[in-house]
Scaffold this active site. Sequence first.
Site, PDB file in Angstrom:
ATOM      1  N   SER A 149       0.849  -1.180   0.000  1.00  0.00           N
ATOM      2  CA  SER A 149       0.000   0.000   0.000  1.00  0.00           C
ATOM      3  C   SER A 149       0.889   1.235   0.000  1.00  0.00           C
ATOM      4  CB  SER A 149      -0.885   0.014   1.250  1.00  0.00           C
ATOM      5  OG  SER A 149      -1.532   1.256   1.430  1.00  0.00           O
ATOM      6  N   TYR A 194      -1.065  -0.265  10.647  1.00  0.00           N
ATOM      7  CA  TYR A 194      -1.329  -0.662   9.255  1.00  0.00           C
ATOM      8  C   TYR A 194      -0.114  -0.345   8.390  1.00  0.00           C
ATOM      9  CZ  TYR A 194      -3.565  -0.929   4.676  1.00  0.00           C
ATOM     10  OH  TYR A 194      -3.876  -1.250   3.373  1.00  0.00           O
TER      11      TYR A 194
END
Length: 264
Positions: free
Chosen positions: A159, A172
């Site tokens: 990501s 995350y």
Amino acid sequence: MAATERPAEHGNSALEGTVALVTGASSGIGAATALALAAQGAAVALVARRSDRLQQVAEQIIGRGGRALCVEADVADRSEAFAAVDSVVSHFSRLDTVVNNAGVMLLGPVADAPEGEWERMVAVNQLGCLYVTQRAQPHLVRAAASEPRHVSDIVNISSTAGRVARPGSAVYSMTKAAVVALSESLRQEMQPLRVRVSVVEPGNVATELVHHTREELREGLEAQVGGIERMAPEDIARTICFVVTSPRRVAVNEVLVRAADQTW
């Protein structure tokens, strides 16, 4: 596990005669990638926890003349991840491509994170990727040594959060940065064996990930990205197909794909 297939009708394609395994294939990027790989001629194993959603994706593949195998598994569980890979190889007798897409995004400040959120992200985003990769490695090596392509692929989905940490995304971002590090180390290990390792880092994509976040934080998250035209899962699926259908002489190691309006 449910097997669903019929003889392909799409003729020779870039991945004809190969087998691909996609985790997190029940929705979003995973589902779009499974459909895209099948369109290129690959037999596709769909791995996720939601068997009903897997079946829906499989039916789309079959309806277009492809082959699909549904494997219900939680890749965060080592035994289930290993069994999923074993089931795929047992059914199709080979494995050429692995797309480690399964992931969860549980955002929020570190100070008041509920017990279990961090552990779940680490388990799925990091360990799930590692478990599937470890079990798949020998099969990918064998596939790379044989017809039809003499190369195989591991594609790990990270990501933009693995590059740019923002308030509320600490853990995350940590897990996604770990995926990048794993991919680079593994790339160097597997390169002599003709197993290409790539990492794809999507920015804002219209998927279910945002719904994983606690309800009281979701409004603020939506406000952060409200002015951005998000990418579609199919945009990332096309990127993955580009990576795995590249000629054997080409290794696309890292791809960063941001939404056009995204600044971070």
